[in-house]
Design a protein around this motif. Structure first.
Motif, PDB file in Angstrom:
ATOM      1  N   THR A  75       0.862  -1.166   0.000  1.00  0.00           N
ATOM      2  CA  THR A  75       0.000   0.000   0.000  1.00  0.00           C
ATOM      3  C   THR A  75       0.898   1.215   0.000  1.00  0.00           C
ATOM      4  O   THR A  75       1.781   1.316   0.836  1.00  0.00           O
ATOM      5  N   ALA A  76       0.681   2.134  -0.923  1.00  0.00           N
ATOM      6  CA  ALA A  76       1.515   3.318  -1.008  1.00  0.00           C
ATOM      7  C   ALA A  76       0.632   4.535  -1.162  1.00  0.00           C
ATOM      8  O   ALA A  76      -0.457   4.459  -1.703  1.00  0.00           O
ATOM      9  N   VAL A  77       1.123   5.653  -0.679  1.00  0.00           N
ATOM     10  CA  VAL A  77       0.363   6.887  -0.718  1.00  0.00           C
ATOM     11  C   VAL A  77       1.242   7.970  -1.305  1.00  0.00           C
ATOM     12  O   VAL A  77       2.333   8.218  -0.800  1.00  0.00           O
ATOM     13  N   SER A 133       2.476  11.701  -1.833  1.00  0.00           N
ATOM     14  CA  SER A 133       2.481  12.813  -0.900  1.00  0.00           C
ATOM     15  C   SER A 133       3.032  14.052  -1.569  1.00  0.00           C
ATOM     16  O   SER A 133       3.890  13.970  -2.407  1.00  0.00           O
ATOM     17  N   SER A 171       2.890  16.901   3.183  1.00  0.00           N
ATOM     18  CA  SER A 171       3.029  16.484   4.582  1.00  0.00           C
ATOM     19  C   SER A 171       4.332  16.988   5.171  1.00  0.00           C
ATOM     20  O   SER A 171       5.282  17.302   4.469  1.00  0.00           O
ATOM     21  N   GLY A 183       7.977   0.087   4.183  1.00  0.00           N
ATOM     22  CA  GLY A 183       7.123   0.975   4.959  1.00  0.00           C
ATOM     23  C   GLY A 183       6.666   0.267   6.217  1.00  0.00           C
ATOM     24  O   GLY A 183       6.873  -0.936   6.356  1.00  0.00           O
ATOM     25  N   PRO A 184       6.078   0.971   7.145  1.00  0.00           N
ATOM     26  CA  PRO A 184       5.769   2.403   7.098  1.00  0.00           C
ATOM     27  C   PRO A 184       6.997   3.259   7.418  1.00  0.00           C
ATOM     28  O   PRO A 184       8.042   2.737   7.788  1.00  0.00           O
ATOM     29  N   THR A 243       5.256   8.337  -0.488  1.00  0.00           N
ATOM     30  CA  THR A 243       5.318   7.731   0.835  1.00  0.00           C
ATOM     31  C   THR A 243       4.891   6.277   0.739  1.00  0.00           C
ATOM     32  O   THR A 243       3.818   5.977   0.230  1.00  0.00           O
ATOM     33  N   SER A 298       3.618   3.233   2.678  1.00  0.00           N
ATOM     34  CA  SER A 298       3.031   2.897   3.975  1.00  0.00           C
ATOM     35  C   SER A 298       3.196   1.425   4.310  1.00  0.00           C
ATOM     36  O   SER A 298       3.167   1.044   5.476  1.00  0.00           O
ATOM     37  N   SER A 299       3.370   0.581   3.295  1.00  0.00           N
ATOM     38  CA  SER A 299       3.685  -0.829   3.519  1.00  0.00           C
ATOM     39  C   SER A 299       4.297  -1.402   2.255  1.00  0.00           C
ATOM     40  O   SER A 299       4.175  -0.815   1.191  1.00  0.00           O
TER      41      SER A 299
END
Length: 116
Positions: free
Chosen positions: A16-18, A20, A23, A66-67, A99, A101-102
């Motif tokens: 899972t990636a986000v 960014s 931030s 990640g995270p 970013t 996240s995992s």
């Protein structure tokens, strides 16, 4: 280390990636990653940086995950690709961050392409 990335966006099913852009983590990363590098940060600490445009993948010896993992592309006109442990890739446009996240990263490639 010197890293190279290229390609389109394909997010691995196991990761899972986000993306960014505003931030505090991304701003802190940008403050410590100078042009023309692609930098890797784990929990705000720089763990690697790459600058060479290459036609092949450069392996990430530490296999970061990640995270708390941020990839910062400070290049003006070059995209950066990251490779996930499952083989999928994600493209990071110029002057942007990603970013994680995992999931685990295994490679990076910087391409002279200006867009993903």
């Amino acid at each position: 280390m010197t890293l190279a990335m290229a390609g389109g966006v394909s997010v691995a099913a196991q990761a899972t990636a986000v993306a960014s852009s505003g931030s505090a983590t991304v701003r802190a990363a940008a403050d410590t990653c100078a042009y023309p590098y692609v930098c890797f940060f784990k929990n705000g600490v720089k763990i690697g940086q790459f600058k060479d445009v290459t036609s092949t993948w450069q392996n990430l010896p530490s296999k970061p995950s990640g995270p708390g993992l941020v990839v910062q592309n400070t290049r003006n006109d070059d995209v950066a690709y990251i490779r996930w442990s499952g083989g999928a890739t994600t493209c990071i446009p110029p002057k942007s961050s990603f970013t994680v996240s995992s999931g685990t990263l295994t490679g990076v490639r910087i391409s002279s392409a200006a867009t993903c």
